[in-house]
Each structure stands twice: as C-alpha cells, then as structure tokens.
Design a protein around this motif. Structure first.
Motif, PDB file in Angstrom:
ATOM      1  N   HIS A   1      50.527  44.331  48.148  1.00 44.62           N
ATOM      2  CA  HIS A   1      50.141  45.505  47.364  1.00 44.62           C
ATOM      3  C   HIS A   1      48.643  45.780  47.490  1.00 44.62           C
ATOM      4  O   HIS A   1      48.212  46.937  47.561  1.00 44.62           O
ATOM      5  CB  HIS A   1      50.500  45.297  45.891  1.00 44.62           C
ATOM      6  N   TYR A   2      47.871  44.716  47.501  1.00 45.01           N
ATOM      7  CA  TYR A   2      46.419  44.822  47.626  1.00 45.01           C
ATOM      8  C   TYR A   2      46.046  45.494  48.944  1.00 45.01           C
ATOM      9  O   TYR A   2      45.208  46.410  48.992  1.00 45.01           O
ATOM     10  CB  TYR A   2      45.824  43.420  47.534  1.00 45.01           C
ATOM     11  N   LEU A   3      46.697  45.079  50.037  1.00 42.76           N
ATOM     12  CA  LEU A   3      46.450  45.703  51.330  1.00 42.76           C
ATOM     13  C   LEU A   3      46.818  47.189  51.307  1.00 42.76           C
ATOM     14  O   LEU A   3      46.059  48.037  51.797  1.00 42.76           O
ATOM     15  CB  LEU A   3      47.254  44.994  52.421  1.00 42.76           C
ATOM     16  N   SER A   4      47.982  47.507  50.752  1.00 47.34           N
ATOM     17  CA  SER A   4      48.417  48.906  50.691  1.00 47.34           C
ATOM     18  C   SER A   4      47.455  49.743  49.869  1.00 47.34           C
ATOM     19  O   SER A   4      47.134  50.880  50.232  1.00 47.34           O
ATOM     20  CB  SER A   4      49.831  49.002  50.107  1.00 47.34           C
ATOM     21  N   ALA A   5      46.994  49.184  48.750  1.00 44.80           N
ATOM     22  CA  ALA A   5      46.067  49.916  47.891  1.00 44.80           C
ATOM     23  C   ALA A   5      44.734  50.154  48.592  1.00 44.80           C
ATOM     24  O   ALA A   5      44.186  51.264  48.561  1.00 44.80           O
ATOM     25  CB  ALA A   5      45.859  49.158  46.580  1.00 44.80           C
ATOM     26  N   LEU A   6      44.202  49.128  49.237  1.00 44.35           N
ATOM     27  CA  LEU A   6      42.936  49.281  49.960  1.00 44.35           C
ATOM     28  C   LEU A   6      43.072  50.336  51.058  1.00 44.35           C
ATOM     29  O   LEU A   6      42.204  51.208  51.219  1.00 44.35           O
ATOM     30  CB  LEU A   6      42.506  47.949  50.568  1.00 44.35           C
ATOM     31  N   ALA A   7      44.158  50.263  51.818  1.00 45.35           N
ATOM     32  CA  ALA A   7      44.367  51.227  52.903  1.00 45.35           C
ATOM     33  C   ALA A   7      44.501  52.641  52.355  1.00 45.35           C
ATOM     34  O   ALA A   7      43.921  53.600  52.893  1.00 45.35           O
ATOM     35  CB  ALA A   7      45.612  50.845  53.701  1.00 45.35           C
ATOM     36  N   GLY A   8      45.268  52.788  51.272  1.00 45.89           N
ATOM     37  CA  GLY A   8      45.471  54.109  50.689  1.00 45.89           C
ATOM     38  C   GLY A   8      44.201  54.695  50.120  1.00 45.89           C
ATOM     39  O   GLY A   8      43.901  55.883  50.311  1.00 45.89           O
ATOM     40  N   PHE A   9      43.426  53.883  49.416  1.00 45.36           N
ATOM     41  CA  PHE A   9      42.168  54.380  48.852  1.00 45.36           C
ATOM     42  C   PHE A   9      41.179  54.760  49.960  1.00 45.36           C
ATOM     43  O   PHE A   9      40.437  55.736  49.831  1.00 45.36           O
ATOM     44  CB  PHE A   9      41.547  53.333  47.924  1.00 45.36           C
ATOM     45  N   TYR A  10      41.186  53.985  51.036  1.00 45.65           N
ATOM     46  CA  TYR A  10      40.303  54.332  52.150  1.00 45.65           C
ATOM     47  C   TYR A  10      40.709  55.680  52.743  1.00 45.65           C
ATOM     48  O   TYR A  10      39.867  56.565  52.980  1.00 45.65           O
ATOM     49  CB  TYR A  10      40.352  53.250  53.230  1.00 45.65           C
ATOM     50  N   TYR A  11      41.998  55.862  52.956  1.00 44.01           N
ATOM     51  CA  TYR A  11      42.483  57.116  53.538  1.00 44.01           C
ATOM     52  C   TYR A  11      42.233  58.301  52.604  1.00 44.01           C
ATOM     53  O   TYR A  11      41.807  59.374  53.034  1.00 44.01           O
ATOM     54  CB  TYR A  11      43.975  56.999  53.847  1.00 44.01           C
ATOM     55  N   GLN A  12      42.487  58.105  51.321  1.00 45.34           N
ATOM     56  CA  GLN A  12      42.413  59.222  50.377  1.00 45.34           C
ATOM     57  C   GLN A  12      40.991  59.541  49.922  1.00 45.34           C
ATOM     58  O   GLN A  12      40.690  60.683  49.571  1.00 45.34           O
ATOM     59  CB  GLN A  12      43.279  58.930  49.136  1.00 45.34           C
ATOM     60  N   THR A  13      40.118  58.533  49.868  1.00 46.74           N
ATOM     61  CA  THR A  13      38.777  58.759  49.311  1.00 46.74           C
ATOM     62  C   THR A  13      37.655  58.494  50.297  1.00 46.74           C
ATOM     63  O   THR A  13      36.518  58.894  50.055  1.00 46.74           O
ATOM     64  CB  THR A  13      38.537  57.862  48.076  1.00 46.74           C
ATOM     65  N   GLY A  14      37.947  57.791  51.394  1.00 43.68           N
ATOM     66  CA  GLY A  14      36.903  57.441  52.343  1.00 43.68           C
ATOM     67  C   GLY A  14      36.011  56.300  51.884  1.00 43.68           C
ATOM     68  O   GLY A  14      34.945  56.062  52.464  1.00 43.68           O
ATOM     69  N   SER A  15      36.443  55.551  50.865  1.00 40.84           N
ATOM     70  CA  SER A  15      35.634  54.460  50.313  1.00 40.84           C
ATOM     71  C   SER A  15      35.324  53.400  51.370  1.00 40.84           C
ATOM     72  O   SER A  15      36.224  52.781  51.935  1.00 40.84           O
ATOM     73  CB  SER A  15      36.373  53.810  49.137  1.00 40.84           C
ATOM     74  N   LYS A  16      34.038  53.184  51.634  1.00 43.04           N
ATOM     75  CA  LYS A  16      33.626  52.164  52.600  1.00 43.04           C
ATOM     76  C   LYS A  16      33.890  50.758  52.069  1.00 43.04           C
ATOM     77  O   LYS A  16      34.170  49.845  52.842  1.00 43.04           O
ATOM     78  CB  LYS A  16      32.144  52.340  52.925  1.00 43.04           C
ATOM     79  N   ASP A  17      33.795  50.584  50.753  1.00 50.22           N
ATOM     80  CA  ASP A  17      34.038  49.266  50.158  1.00 50.22           C
ATOM     81  C   ASP A  17      35.482  48.825  50.394  1.00 50.22           C
ATOM     82  O   ASP A  17      35.747  47.646  50.660  1.00 50.22           O
ATOM     83  CB  ASP A  17      33.741  49.299  48.656  1.00 50.22           C
ATOM     84  N   THR A  18      36.424  49.773  50.279  1.00 49.82           N
ATOM     85  CA  THR A  18      37.828  49.398  50.505  1.00 49.82           C
ATOM     86  C   THR A  18      38.054  49.047  51.972  1.00 49.82           C
ATOM     87  O   THR A  18      38.796  48.120  52.285  1.00 49.82           O
ATOM     88  CB  THR A  18      38.784  50.527  50.090  1.00 49.82           C
ATOM     89  N   LYS A  19      37.425  49.777  52.863  1.00 49.18           N
ATOM     90  CA  LYS A  19      37.581  49.493  54.292  1.00 49.18           C
ATOM     91  C   LYS A  19      37.023  48.115  54.625  1.00 49.18           C
ATOM     92  O   LYS A  19      37.639  47.340  55.383  1.00 49.18           O
ATOM     93  CB  LYS A  19      36.844  50.569  55.099  1.00 49.18           C
ATOM     94  N   GLU A  20      35.895  47.766  54.040  1.00 51.85           N
ATOM     95  CA  GLU A  20      35.288  46.462  54.293  1.00 51.85           C
ATOM     96  C   GLU A  20      36.186  45.336  53.813  1.00 51.85           C
ATOM     97  O   GLU A  20      36.412  44.352  54.534  1.00 51.85           O
ATOM     98  CB  GLU A  20      33.929  46.391  53.596  1.00 51.85           C
ATOM     99  N   LYS A  21      36.729  45.476  52.604  1.00 50.99           N
ATOM    100  CA  LYS A  21      37.602  44.429  52.064  1.00 50.99           C
ATOM    101  C   LYS A  21      38.922  44.370  52.829  1.00 50.99           C
ATOM    102  O   LYS A  21      39.488  43.289  53.030  1.00 50.99           O
ATOM    103  CB  LYS A  21      37.844  44.659  50.570  1.00 50.99           C
ATOM    104  N   LEU A  22      39.412  45.529  53.245  1.00 51.12           N
ATOM    105  CA  LEU A  22      40.655  45.560  54.010  1.00 51.12           C
ATOM    106  C   LEU A  22      40.490  44.816  55.334  1.00 51.12           C
ATOM    107  O   LEU A  22      41.310  43.956  55.685  1.00 51.12           O
ATOM    108  CB  LEU A  22      41.056  47.010  54.274  1.00 51.12           C
ATOM    109  N   ASP A  23      39.446  45.140  56.064  1.00 54.19           N
ATOM    110  CA  ASP A  23      39.238  44.507  57.364  1.00 54.19           C
ATOM    111  C   ASP A  23      39.028  43.000  57.221  1.00 54.19           C
ATOM    112  O   ASP A  23      39.522  42.213  58.045  1.00 54.19           O
ATOM    113  CB  ASP A  23      38.039  45.136  58.073  1.00 54.19           C
ATOM    114  N   TYR A  24      38.320  42.604  56.175  1.00 51.01           N
ATOM    115  CA  TYR A  24      38.113  41.170  55.932  1.00 51.01           C
ATOM    116  C   TYR A  24      39.448  40.478  55.675  1.00 51.01           C
ATOM    117  O   TYR A  24      39.737  39.410  56.245  1.00 51.01           O
ATOM    118  CB  TYR A  24      37.179  40.959  54.746  1.00 51.01           C
ATOM    119  N   THR A  25      40.273  41.080  54.838  1.00 52.88           N
ATOM    120  CA  THR A  25      41.549  40.460  54.463  1.00 52.88           C
ATOM    121  C   THR A  25      42.491  40.368  55.658  1.00 52.88           C
ATOM    122  O   THR A  25      43.128  39.331  55.886  1.00 52.88           O
ATOM    123  CB  THR A  25      42.212  41.261  53.324  1.00 52.88           C
ATOM    124  N   VAL A  26      42.579  41.433  56.436  1.00 51.62           N
ATOM    125  CA  VAL A  26      43.434  41.406  57.625  1.00 51.62           C
ATOM    126  C   VAL A  26      42.931  40.365  58.616  1.00 51.62           C
ATOM    127  O   VAL A  26      43.724  39.638  59.238  1.00 51.62           O
ATOM    128  CB  VAL A  26      43.507  42.797  58.283  1.00 51.62           C
TER     129      VAL A  26
END
Length: 740
Positions: A74-99
C-alpha cells in the motif's frame, strides 16, 4: 489513470486539484500522512522474512502479525500515486529508495514478501494435501493477500512512479509464482483460491497488459475463482454470507481480463456484481457490508461495524472499469456518492487518521486508526485514497472528454488540451469550464447530468454533449441542489437526508466522547455508547417543509422541532465534515398511511412477491420475457417494467379453505397502460390503468373463483399455482400478493 485501454500504461489525462479547495486540502493531509512513514520500518518484516537484519523496528497492528508486509505494498502504491498526481519529489525519493531495497532483498528465485515463503512452499509441493479455509492457507493467515499488496505496489511504482526497476522485480516475483503453480492441477489451484488471495488474478492480467507475454494471461485465467465467478457469469446472486472485500478484487481481475481478451462472460460477471453491490447491498454513503460480510440483498442493518472502508476503495476502482465500457452517468453517480460521503469522510481532517468501519448505527461515532500501531487493511487503502481523488474527475475516450465530477481542478490531455474546472461545489451550484490551451486533436466535451439535478438536460447515457472544444471555449453550468430523502433498501422506515449528492448527518454532540483515534478499531464495537435519536414524524415527501438552511457557506441545516414528538431540533451537516462527535446518518420515521396499509395486509396475506427483487422472485420460481427491473423512487419500490407483450410468471401460494382468494396487483398511481392477470391457464381480469391514482401505491384486487383453488389431494390447505401478469408499456408491477 483510466482503467481501460489495450495497454495498461496508456494514460490519456492528468488532473491536478486546485489548491485550497475541499479535496486538495484533504489530499495534502493524506500526503503528509504517507510521508511521515519510515520506509525502513515498512521494509522491516521483509528483512526478517528473507533472513536479513532489519534496519528499523516494524510497525504495529497487522505488521506485527502473520499477515505482515501488506502495508509495504500500500505504501508503494500511495507513493507512486501521490507522485503522479501531485509531482511530489519527496514521494519519488522515498519510492525509489524503497524499490531499491526490495531489489536488493529479493531472493534469487524471485520470491519477495513480508512473510517467509513457507506457506507457498507447502502449497507448491504438489498433491493438494495442504490445509485451507477462507482465511488460512497451509496453516498461514492469508499469505497471498499479504504478498499481493507488494505485487500491486510494484506495478503502480512502474506505471505511475516511473520506476523501471519495479517492473523487473515484480516480473521475477510473478515468474516465481508461475513456477510454483505449474506443479499444481487446476483443481488444486481452485482449492487454494478458497483462501482470501487479494487481487492476484489482476496482477497477472496487468503484467500481460504491460508485457504482452502470453504466460501471464494463461496464469491470470488459472486464478479465476470459479466458486464466485461461475454464478456471476450466469447473473446469479450468490454473495450472501461471503466476506465482501475478499470478492471485490477478484472482480477487478475479471474486469481487466475482459478488457484484454474481449471475453463477454468476464464482462457479464463484472457488471452483474457491480450492479448487485451498488443497487442492492449498499448504504446511503455508498459503502457496503456488515461485519465485513455481504448479507441478503436489499437489507441495510444499521450497526457499528458497517461500511468497511477498503470495500469502497475497491468498488470505486471497479466503477472506473465499468464506466469505460458503458459511459453511463449512473456509474458516475455512484462514484460521486461514495467518494464524497464515504472516502472523503473516512479521513480525519487534521491528522489524516483513517477509519476501518464507518458506522451507520445512529448515535455512534467514527473510530480512527493510529498512525504507527493500527496497520489494518483499511489503513493501507486509506494511504492511497487521497491520491485517488483526481482519477475520475474526467475520462477521455474516443475523442471525447467525459467530465464526471465537479471538483475544482485542471485537466491536461496527452495531446495538449488544458481544461480548467472552477467551482466551489458542493458549497456552490455554479461550475465554470474553460479551455486554457487547445490540443493538437479535436476533442468533444461531454458533461455528466447528475441524477440529483432535475434542471440539467440529460443526453445520451446521462451526459450532455457540448460538442467540439475550441481554444476559447467557456461553459457555465448551474447545478441547483435540493433536499431529498433516501429511504433504506429494506423498507423498515429508516431514511437518510441528502442535499444533492451530499449525505447530511445530525451532529449529536461529543459529551462523554471517548478517545476516537485508537490502536484497536474494534475497541468500541461492543461497548461504545450511543446517543438517542428521535423518530421523525414529519412528511418525508416534502423535506424542505421541515429542514431549513442555517448556513449556506457550510451547508448547515436545522430541522423543525415539530418534526418529532419530543420537539428536538437537529443540526445537519455534510457527513464528510462530521468528526469527533456522535452522529446519525439514518433516522427512523413513522408513516401512518403506510403503517395502516401494512397492518391491514399483514392480517390477510397468504403470499407476497416483490418484483425486481432477486431473492423474492427466485423463491417464487419466476419466469419472464419482455420485462426489465426498474425502480420508482417516490414510493421506494423496485418493479418490473413491460415491453409490448411482456409477461412475468410466479409460483404463488393459495389457501384452499379460504372463503375467498384474491390476487392483489400493486402499481404506481400515475402509471398508464394495461395489465392482464391469470391464475394457472385461466385469465381472470384485464386492467386498464388511467394514471389518475396520484403519487401513491395503487392496490388492485382480483378475485380468484373458489372452484379454481383446489388440491388433487385431501386435507391440503396450501396449493401453489402460477400467477401470470402480462403488461403493456407504461405499466409497472410493484408488488404481487395473494390474500384470503
């Protein structure tokens, strides 16, 4: 994030919410809630499961139990969705780290999860000797459910989070699963699917959509749970008693399979399930289930453990698929209702805490989950819900942009169209749609005409076609909302008050309220105190005569003291704005005329049939040609509508010893047309409906000659015989009774 399309990665529009508006504020709170999580703590169970030392302690709730690891997905899906919908750089950073961590942890054979592979190894060992029940597989708590969330999170990370490593990781996970199930027969697969397994069918279907590799399609079809799907493909409602949210992801898989294979039985199953749940098993706020399970159709038990939030999360996704095939405003009406009244209402507005159940029991309160120690299924989907606010505002299909929701936002299409929606809906009825930039291709605009707005002209499938857009197009809409009463499906006298699509709840105060953001969401289910709610005696057909606006800016209403016997005036507010207080989304009513009618029939009824209600008709062995199921809102009745020469036949009970048997045909007073009524093969009466019976139920009594009601055996008091009713267009059959 459109659901349809040959390739899952085809995205036609991107929508950004307008800052400072209702959904934008909620989305920002949801984004902060997700960013406050530590990815190392999310990954902690996976380190342990794969024999590595965790970098941080695990979270609480299910993350500390035998289902751990589900939150990571769920955390991955949320980070990906927030990045796509808002462009948040923080979510992209955490997503890439987690993957990246997942990639490094993944086993050489492809396995990855928050639990050891032990239960899967047992199942894959062959012979089908593993133990299984609804929530246990190989003596392990729903293992496929747990790892499914990771599969889904990685797919979202690839599509919406733009992380290519995620696809490599999830394909290896999928290949590991295929290698294991290749050792199993189809019967063994079906046995395994007895246990809740999330949306594994959709995982393989999605991978087929992305890669076009036939092995994933073949595997997806092996994961079709026949126990559930076979009846749905035949339009048979067998849902009663089943765990609700176990089933919905299965239909997401079958829906996606239809889009990629075109097999009509898959579409039939998905559409039938969607119709059954939304029209026969849902509450006023759009949620469904009691105690997480489906009950009988058309029942609305008002209890504390109703409306599991992740059910609605999944039903909204299914609605996106169904809409892609039908472009019908009724689907968007459901979406709007569930989004505003359940999903938006399920997040605490200051902290972002999520609900599990949303109680429909009058006098109770919302119970929220703590951030770190309440990792339940609805906490997981709750992470994703705010990033999904954008996804159905507009949908592009075949050169047309369908405007589905009136949420302030800016829509950008792949070919450069930029369209702005300006409104303060639902606090304002005005909507302005303007083009800020023209695209390279022609684009038609179709705007939903909501079912609650009588004044808006409805075109094909409930959408008004404004034709081709230009660089200077500006469209202004007026969407006046009215108070309306939504009666409960079970006709027990319960009802909800709505203003347009917005459910209004009575604020019953917070005196003696307990702490309502807790680790254990079940803590108050058996002991929570209720506030008393008075029975309403006012006229439900004219709610504006006893409900009045107190503050238009906040949509606050008050009821007249005369609306109940104790003279209490209730304050009503949008349910999405009700927090940390006891409330009532349902009231009970006293309908004197209806009660008298019911009491009279109760004394003389031998048998009773509800046309259009599946359970009642099946029990009476119905047969029909040339009729459709309908609904008459003003009298709250399902019905059968007739095409020319249409008929419906029921096997009904008659009393042999009665002085008289009558067949009572109930129609709507304003209907016109003709009906004919037969007992067995004997036509009894032709009825001409003149439409002069008003906005009421009209009961027509047809005498059955005593000589016809007899048994071939002695001392038989009850016989069963066919009642056949033929009708013309304009006539609607609401009820059928046999009385003595």
């Amino acid at each position: 994030m459109n659901a349809a399309g040959e390739n899952l990665t085809e995205i036609h529009t991107k929508t950004r919410l307008t800052d400072g508006t209702l959904f934008s504020k909620s989305q920002k709170v949801g984004l902060k809630y997700v960013l406050d999580y530590n990815p190392d703590r999310m990954l902690s169970p996976a380190y342990t499961a794969l024999g590595k030392k965790p970098k941080a302690e695990t979270y609480g709730g299910w993350e500390s139990r035998q289902i751990q690891g589900h939150m990571l997905g769920h955390y991955l899906s949320a980070l990906a969705g927030f990045y796509y919908q808002t462009g948040s750089k923080d979510t992209k950073e955490k997503l890439d780290y987690t993957v990246g961590c997942i990639k490094n942890l993944q086993r050489a054979d492809g396995y990855f999860g928050g639990i050891p592979s032990t239960p899967f190894d047992t199942v894959f060992s062959g012979g089908g000797s593993f133990n299984v029940d609804r929530f246990s597989l190989a003596d392990w708590w729903v293992p496929w459910y747990s790892v499914h969330k990771v599969y889904a999170g990685l797919i979202d990370s690839y599509i919406y989070g733009e992380n290519k490593d995620a696809l490599d990781v999830v394909m290896k996970m999928a290949d590991w699963a295929i290698a294991g199930t290749s050792k199993m027969s189809d019967n063994e697969i079906q046995k395994m699917l007895t246990c809740e397994h999330g949306g594994m069918c959709k995982v393989f279907t999605d991978l087929y959509g992305i890669t076009k590799n036939e092995k994933y399609l073949k595997e997806a079809e092996r994961w079709i749970h026949r126990e559930i799907m076979s009846p749905a493909m035949k339009k048979q409602d067998k849902l009663q008693g089943y765990h609700a949210n176990t089933q919905i992801p299965k239909f997401l898989g079958i829906a996606r399979l239809y889009e990629l294979t075109g097999k009509s039985e898959y579409r039939t199953a998905a559409e039938f399930f969607f119709d059954t749940v939304t029209n026969r098993r849902s509450y006023a706020i759009g949620g469904n289930s009691k105690g997480e399970h489906f009950g009988r159709e058309y029942e609305e038990p008002l209890e504390k453990d109703t409306c599991e939030t992740c059910n609605t999360y999944n039903m909204l996704e299914l609605a996106e698929h169904i809409f892609a095939w039908n472009k019908d405003s009724k689907i968007a009406d459901f979406y709007e209702n569930a989004l505003y009244n359940h999903i938006l209402a399920s997040q605490e507005p200051e902290t972002g805490a999520k609900t599990y159940f949303v109680s429909m029991q009058s006098g109770f309160h919302k119970v929220y989950c703590t951030h770190d120690n309440a990792m339940w299924c609805c906490t997981g989907t709750g992470l994703e819900n705010p990033e999904r606010y954008n996804r159905f505002i507009a949908s592009e299909f075949d050169g047309s942009l369908y405007l589905n929701l009136f949420i302030p936002s800016t829509i950008t299409t792949d070919d450069g169209w930029k369209i702005k929606i300006e409104t303060n809906f639902p606090y304002s009825q005005n909507v302005k749609i303007s083009v800020e930039n023209a695209g390279s291709k022609n684009l038609n605009l179709k705007v939903r005409a909501p079912s609650w707005c009588r004044q808006m002209t409805k075109g094909e499938n409930g959408y008004t076609n404004y034709g081709k857009l230009s660089a200077t197009s500006v469209i202004s809409l007026d969407l006046p909302m009215e108070l309306n009463i939504r009666r409960s499906l079970d006709r027990k006298g319960n009802f909800s008050v709505k203003y347009g699509p917005i459910v209004l709840a009575a604020n019953l105060g917070n005196k003696g309220m307990p702490v309502d953001i807790v680790d254990d969401h079940l803590i108050y289910m058996n002991s929570g105190k209720l506030a008393e709610v008075e029975t309403i005696t006012a006229d439900l057909k004219n709610p504006s005569s006893w409900i009045h606006v107190a503050d238009e800016k906040t949509l606050t209403f008050t009821t007249d003291k005369s609306a109940n016997e104790k003279g209490i005036s209730y304050t009503l507010r949008p349910f999405f704005d009700i927090h940390h207080t006891r409330y009532a989304t349902y009231f009970s009513s006293i309908n004197i005329e209806e009660n008298k009618r019911a009491a009279t029939f109760e004394k003389i009824t031998v048998d009773y049939i509800e046309p259009g209600r599946q359970q009642s008709e099946v029990e009476h062995k119905f047969k029909t040609e040339g009729t459709q199921i309908g609904y008459v809102e003003s009298v709250d009745r399902n019905c059968r509508t007739f095409e020319e020469n249409g008929f419906v036949r029921y096997k009904a009970k008659f009393e042999t010893g009665a002085k008289s048997n009558k067949i009572v045909i109930t129609v709507f007073g304003k209907d016109t047309g003709t009906l004919s009524v037969s007992y067995g093969t004997t036509e009894l009466e032709k009825i001409n409906l003149k439409g002069d019976g008003g906005d009421e139920l009209l009961d027509i009594f047809v005498e059955v000659p005593k000589k016809l009601v007899k048994s071939k055996q002695k001392n038989v008091k009850i016989v069963r015989e066919d009642i056949t009713i033929k009708g013309s267009q304009g006539a609607r059959l609401l009820e059928v009774r046999v009385t003595k």
